[in-house]
Design a protein around this motif. Sequence first.
Motif, PDB file in Angstrom:
ATOM      1  N   PRO A   5     -45.161   5.374  27.441  1.00 23.64           N
ATOM      2  CA  PRO A   5     -44.756   5.516  26.041  1.00 23.64           C
ATOM      3  C   PRO A   5     -45.297   6.820  25.426  1.00 23.64           C
ATOM      4  CG  PRO A   5     -45.833   3.386  26.436  1.00 23.64           C
ATOM      5  CD  PRO A   5     -46.066   4.220  27.639  1.00 23.64           C
ATOM      6  N   VAL A   6     -44.476   7.452  24.596  1.00 28.43           N
ATOM      7  CA  VAL A   6     -44.870   8.736  24.013  1.00 28.43           C
ATOM      8  C   VAL A   6     -44.835   8.673  22.485  1.00 28.43           C
ATOM      9  CG1 VAL A   6     -43.844   9.937  25.981  1.00 28.43           C
ATOM     10  CG2 VAL A   6     -42.543   9.779  23.870  1.00 28.43           C
ATOM     11  N   MET A   7     -45.606   9.591  21.861  1.00 22.42           N
ATOM     12  CA  MET A   7     -45.473   9.810  20.419  1.00 22.42           C
ATOM     13  C   MET A   7     -45.812  11.257  20.104  1.00 22.42           C
ATOM     14  SD  MET A   7     -48.594   7.623  18.711  1.00 22.42           S
ATOM     15  CE  MET A   7     -50.280   8.267  18.663  1.00 22.42           C
ATOM     16  N   LYS A  17     -43.146   7.809  16.852  1.00 26.07           N
ATOM     17  CA  LYS A  17     -43.375   6.968  18.039  1.00 26.07           C
ATOM     18  C   LYS A  17     -42.003   6.606  18.623  1.00 26.07           C
ATOM     19  CE  LYS A  17     -45.106   3.705  20.749  1.00 26.07           C
ATOM     20  NZ  LYS A  17     -43.807   3.405  21.367  1.00 26.07           N
ATOM     21  N   CYS A  18     -41.798   6.954  19.876  1.00 26.75           N
ATOM     22  CA  CYS A  18     -40.531   6.607  20.531  1.00 26.75           C
ATOM     23  C   CYS A  18     -40.441   5.084  20.658  1.00 26.75           C
ATOM     24  CB  CYS A  18     -40.429   7.263  21.904  1.00 26.75           C
ATOM     25  SG  CYS A  18     -38.932   6.744  22.772  1.00 26.75           S
ATOM     26  N   GLU A  19     -39.352   4.542  20.161  1.00 25.84           N
ATOM     27  CA  GLU A  19     -39.150   3.088  20.202  1.00 25.84           C
ATOM     28  C   GLU A  19     -37.937   2.711  21.045  1.00 25.84           C
ATOM     29  OE1 GLU A  19     -42.196   1.891  19.279  1.00 25.84           O
ATOM     30  OE2 GLU A  19     -41.128   0.325  18.162  1.00 25.84           O
ATOM     31  N   GLN A  20     -37.576   3.611  21.947  1.00 19.32           N
ATOM     32  CA  GLN A  20     -36.403   3.376  22.786  1.00 19.32           C
ATOM     33  C   GLN A  20     -36.723   2.387  23.894  1.00 19.32           C
ATOM     34  OE1 GLN A  20     -33.585   5.632  22.194  1.00 19.32           O
ATOM     35  NE2 GLN A  20     -32.524   3.955  23.198  1.00 19.32           N
ATOM     36  N   SER A  21     -35.862   1.410  24.054  1.00 20.43           N
ATOM     37  CA  SER A  21     -35.994   0.502  25.199  1.00 20.43           C
ATOM     38  C   SER A  21     -34.686   0.539  25.983  1.00 20.43           C
ATOM     39  CB  SER A  21     -36.308  -0.919  24.746  1.00 20.43           C
ATOM     40  OG  SER A  21     -35.253  -1.401  23.960  1.00 20.43           O
ATOM     41  N   LYS A  48     -33.351   4.398  34.410  1.00 24.08           N
ATOM     42  CA  LYS A  48     -34.144   5.325  33.601  1.00 24.08           C
ATOM     43  C   LYS A  48     -35.278   4.575  32.907  1.00 24.08           C
ATOM     44  CE  LYS A  48     -33.368   8.756  30.043  1.00 24.08           C
ATOM     45  NZ  LYS A  48     -32.542   9.161  28.928  1.00 24.08           N
ATOM     46  N   PRO A  49     -36.504   5.115  32.964  1.00 19.46           N
ATOM     47  CA  PRO A  49     -37.605   4.438  32.268  1.00 19.46           C
ATOM     48  C   PRO A  49     -37.430   4.551  30.756  1.00 19.46           C
ATOM     49  CG  PRO A  49     -38.334   6.549  33.119  1.00 19.46           C
ATOM     50  CD  PRO A  49     -36.921   6.366  33.586  1.00 19.46           C
ATOM     51  N   SER A  50     -38.094   3.705  30.026  1.00 19.93           N
ATOM     52  CA  SER A  50     -38.056   3.798  28.574  1.00 19.93           C
ATOM     53  C   SER A  50     -39.453   3.568  28.029  1.00 19.93           C
ATOM     54  CB  SER A  50     -37.085   2.777  27.988  1.00 19.93           C
ATOM     55  OG  SER A  50     -37.541   1.483  28.250  1.00 19.93           O
ATOM     56  N   CYS A  51     -39.628   3.917  26.761  1.00 20.04           N
ATOM     57  CA  CYS A  51     -40.964   3.866  26.159  1.00 20.04           C
ATOM     58  C   CYS A  51     -41.357   2.465  25.717  1.00 20.04           C
ATOM     59  CB  CYS A  51     -41.035   4.818  24.985  1.00 20.04           C
ATOM     60  SG  CYS A  51     -41.161   6.536  25.501  1.00 20.04           S
ATOM     61  N   VAL A  52     -40.395   1.590  25.521  1.00 14.49           N
ATOM     62  CA  VAL A  52     -40.720   0.242  25.056  1.00 14.49           C
ATOM     63  C   VAL A  52     -40.321  -0.770  26.123  1.00 14.49           C
ATOM     64  CG1 VAL A  52     -40.266  -1.510  23.308  1.00 14.49           C
ATOM     65  CG2 VAL A  52     -40.505   0.875  22.643  1.00 14.49           C
ATOM     66  N   GLY A  97     -36.106   7.481  18.199  1.00 18.33           N
ATOM     67  CA  GLY A  97     -35.426   7.256  19.476  1.00 18.33           C
ATOM     68  C   GLY A  97     -35.998   8.163  20.552  1.00 18.33           C
ATOM     69  N   CYS A  98     -35.280   8.213  21.670  1.00 22.85           N
ATOM     70  CA  CYS A  98     -35.736   8.948  22.852  1.00 22.85           C
ATOM     71  C   CYS A  98     -36.004  10.417  22.530  1.00 22.85           C
ATOM     72  CB  CYS A  98     -34.668   8.834  23.925  1.00 22.85           C
ATOM     73  SG  CYS A  98     -35.089   9.679  25.438  1.00 22.85           S
ATOM     74  N   MET A  99     -37.141  10.914  22.997  1.00 27.62           N
ATOM     75  CA  MET A  99     -37.488  12.329  22.820  1.00 27.62           C
ATOM     76  C   MET A  99     -37.462  13.066  24.155  1.00 27.62           C
ATOM     77  SD  MET A  99     -40.305  12.284  19.734  1.00 27.62           S
ATOM     78  CE  MET A  99     -41.323  10.903  20.265  1.00 27.62           C
ATOM     79  N   ASN A 100     -36.743  12.502  25.120  1.00 30.16           N
ATOM     80  CA  ASN A 100     -36.500  13.168  26.408  1.00 30.16           C
ATOM     81  C   ASN A 100     -37.739  13.410  27.263  1.00 30.16           C
ATOM     82  OD1 ASN A 100     -33.692  13.287  26.189  1.00 30.16           O
ATOM     83  ND2 ASN A 100     -33.869  15.036  24.810  1.00 30.16           N
ATOM     84  N   ARG A 101     -38.725  12.578  27.100  1.00 29.68           N
ATOM     85  CA  ARG A 101     -39.892  12.642  27.992  1.00 29.68           C
ATOM     86  C   ARG A 101     -40.178  11.232  28.517  1.00 29.68           C
ATOM     87  NH1 ARG A 101     -38.451  16.946  26.933  1.00 29.68           N
ATOM     88  NH2 ARG A 101     -39.622  18.884  26.741  1.00 29.68           N
ATOM     89  N   CYS A 102     -39.093  10.529  28.821  1.00 31.75           N
ATOM     90  CA  CYS A 102     -39.164   9.111  29.188  1.00 31.75           C
ATOM     91  C   CYS A 102     -40.093   8.852  30.377  1.00 31.75           C
ATOM     92  CB  CYS A 102     -37.780   8.585  29.525  1.00 31.75           C
ATOM     93  SG  CYS A 102     -36.461   9.311  28.541  1.00 31.75           S
ATOM     94  N   GLN A 103     -40.104   9.781  31.343  1.00 34.15           N
ATOM     95  CA  GLN A 103     -40.929   9.571  32.546  1.00 34.15           C
ATOM     96  C   GLN A 103     -42.407   9.479  32.187  1.00 34.15           C
ATOM     97  OE1 GLN A 103     -39.689   9.082  35.462  1.00 34.15           O
ATOM     98  NE2 GLN A 103     -37.615   9.917  35.363  1.00 34.15           N
TER      99      GLN A 103
END
Length: 124
Positions: free
Chosen positions: A66-68, A12-16, A23-27, A57-63
């Motif tokens: 939230p991703v996992m 689970k991406c926990e990047q804020s 840039k958007p972030s997942c958290v 961390g970021c998996m480069n699909r920030c747009q």
Amino acid sequence: MGIPQPAFYIFKCEQSAPPGMPKPSCVTKDTQDLFQHLATTLMQEGVMGTVQPIRTGCMNRCQSGPVMLVEPGHTMYVGLTKEKIDRIVQEHIIGGNVVEEFVIDSEMWDAPISPADMKKQMGR
Ligand code: FES
């Protein structure tokens, strides 16, 4: 008999991003408890251990966050909510069927390039 491997890892991406970052972030404030929700759901279902949730961390699909990412299978789930996580746990993790409607668009998640081919492309 040895110690069994996990059946699944869920990254689970926990990047804020700090406020004001373009840039958007997942958290964000609205999505900060999704990891906890995932972990609690796995515990309640009695599958924690054979399913290992991992903060990453970021998996480069920030747009699309939230991703996992579910492994094995390379399945990238996007636009997550608690309700979507519940369905992914029930239908994919326990039921064995990928929840296609929550999977990232194939345009954004095309076939991987092997490291050997990547080296060739880089001329090394
Ligand atoms: S911040 Fe989550 S994929 Fe980039």
